[in-house]
Design an enzyme around this catalytic site. Structure first.
Site, PDB file in Angstrom:
ATOM      1  N   ARG A 159       0.842  -1.202   0.000  1.00 43.03           N
ATOM      2  CA  ARG A 159       0.000   0.000   0.000  1.00 43.03           C
ATOM      3  C   ARG A 159       0.878   1.252   0.000  1.00 43.03           C
ATOM      4  O   ARG A 159       0.550   2.239  -0.667  1.00 43.03           O
ATOM      5  CB  ARG A 159      -0.933  -0.007   1.209  1.00 43.03           C
ATOM      6  CG  ARG A 159      -1.991  -1.093   1.152  1.00 43.03           C
ATOM      7  CD  ARG A 159      -2.945  -1.024   2.327  1.00 43.03           C
ATOM      8  NE  ARG A 159      -3.768   0.170   2.276  1.00 43.03           N
ATOM      9  CZ  ARG A 159      -4.518   0.600   3.278  1.00 43.03           C
ATOM     10  NH1 ARG A 159      -4.509  -0.040   4.441  1.00 43.03           N
ATOM     11  NH2 ARG A 159      -5.264   1.690   3.144  1.00 43.03           N
ATOM     12  N   CYS A 170      -1.025   5.760   9.244  1.00 43.96           N
ATOM     13  CA  CYS A 170      -1.383   4.457   8.670  1.00 43.96           C
ATOM     14  C   CYS A 170      -2.534   4.687   7.710  1.00 43.96           C
ATOM     15  O   CYS A 170      -2.520   5.659   6.965  1.00 43.96           O
ATOM     16  CB  CYS A 170      -1.742   3.474   9.786  1.00 43.96           C
ATOM     17  SG  CYS A 170      -3.106   4.038  10.842  1.00 43.96           S
TER      18      CYS A 170
END
Length: 282
Positions: A179, A237
């Site tokens: 990601r 995050c």
């Protein structure tokens, strides 16, 4: 004070004269809806068996406000958060231990919020529920009302602060490497990372049993990624949950760190913000 507690240490404290308040924060990020599967139900898991005396805390409803422009898990309204903690029996003068199903992310979110709002004594059960070898119970307790009054503290980053820290200090991206690189993005608008951020998946802070690596190993890991005594450290995050787990790991290593709660879900929602892709920070 250590930020984590072992199951054996917790058992001893529960049997002692000043047992901690226990909060069960079972939750997990799930793509089940997209896959046509039923979503994870933390309350049902709690009802099936929890640590004796533990009170269930709903991450989505009590540790975050509704998703929107500020991300998928923005900060909760502090009045509502305080009321939820008092209902759970949380008081400023009594220690708190939080746990989840073993991943540690949800428990760390509760730990971070309580610490950020001024609770002086809160720890995470290392390894979560799977580490517990004692009995479980199914009855929900009725704790006495607590007196905890949350007040915002230090260690919180917004989008501009995170971007600045990526240039002046070190900003860790706690998501999975794919990601960060932008290879895939199953949840948010676009893949990639904040320019200048360093990939530091929080999954690499724990061993196969879900417990944190020793403090010395964690310190070595973060030092190898750029953390040092003369550099400010921040973490983000996807939505401020797994990032809290990385802040917890940094605390175990003796490194203070700020959290960008909006994280990638807030950053990537604004098309005007720059996005970096690939394995390098820039």
């Amino acid at each position: 004070m250590n930020a984590i507690i072992s199951a054996s240490e917790l058992a001893g404290e529960l049997a002692g004269p000043r047992p901690p308040v226990l909060l069960d924060v079972r939750w997990q990020l799930s793509l089940a809806k997209a896959a046509g599967e039923p979503p994870f139900d933390g309350r049902a898991e709690y009802a099936a068996g929890h640590l004796p005396g533990a009170v269930y805390v709903d991450l989505d409803a009590e540790l975050a406000s509704a998703p929107g422009e500020r991300g998928r898990h923005p900060l909760p309204d502090l009045g509502e958060f305080g009321a939820a903690m008092r209902r759970a029996g949380v008081s400023a003068g009594r220690p708190v231990v939080v746990y989840d199903g073993g991943q540690g992310w949800a428990a760390a979110r509760a730990w971070w919020l309580l610490r950020w709002t001024g609770h002086p004594d809160v720890r995470v059960l290392d390894g979560g529920l799977p580490s517990w070898e004692g009995d479980l119970e199914t009855a929900a307790p009725a704790p006495d009302e607590g007196d905890f009054e949350p007040k915002p503290g230090e260690g919180l980053l917004d989008a501009d602060g995170a971007a600045a820290l990526a240039r002046s200090g070190v900003l860790f991206d706690a998501r999975a490497g794919e990601r960060y690189r932008g290879d895939v993005e199953p949840i948010d608008r676009v893949g990639g990372h904040i320019p200048g951020a360093v990939s530091a998946p929080t999954t690499e802070n724990v061993g196969p049993d879900g417990r944190f690596l020793p403090a010395e190993e964690l310190a070595e890991r973060f030092a190898s990624l750029g953390a040092s005594d003369d550099r400010e450290v921040g973490v983000y995050c996807g939505s401020g949950v797994s990032g809290a787990h990385e802040v917890l790991a940094l605390a175990v290593a003796g490194i203070p760190a700020a959290l960008y709660v909006g994280s990638w879900s807030e950053w990537s929602a604004d098309p005007s913000r720059p996005v970096a892709v690939g394995p390098d920070p820039q």
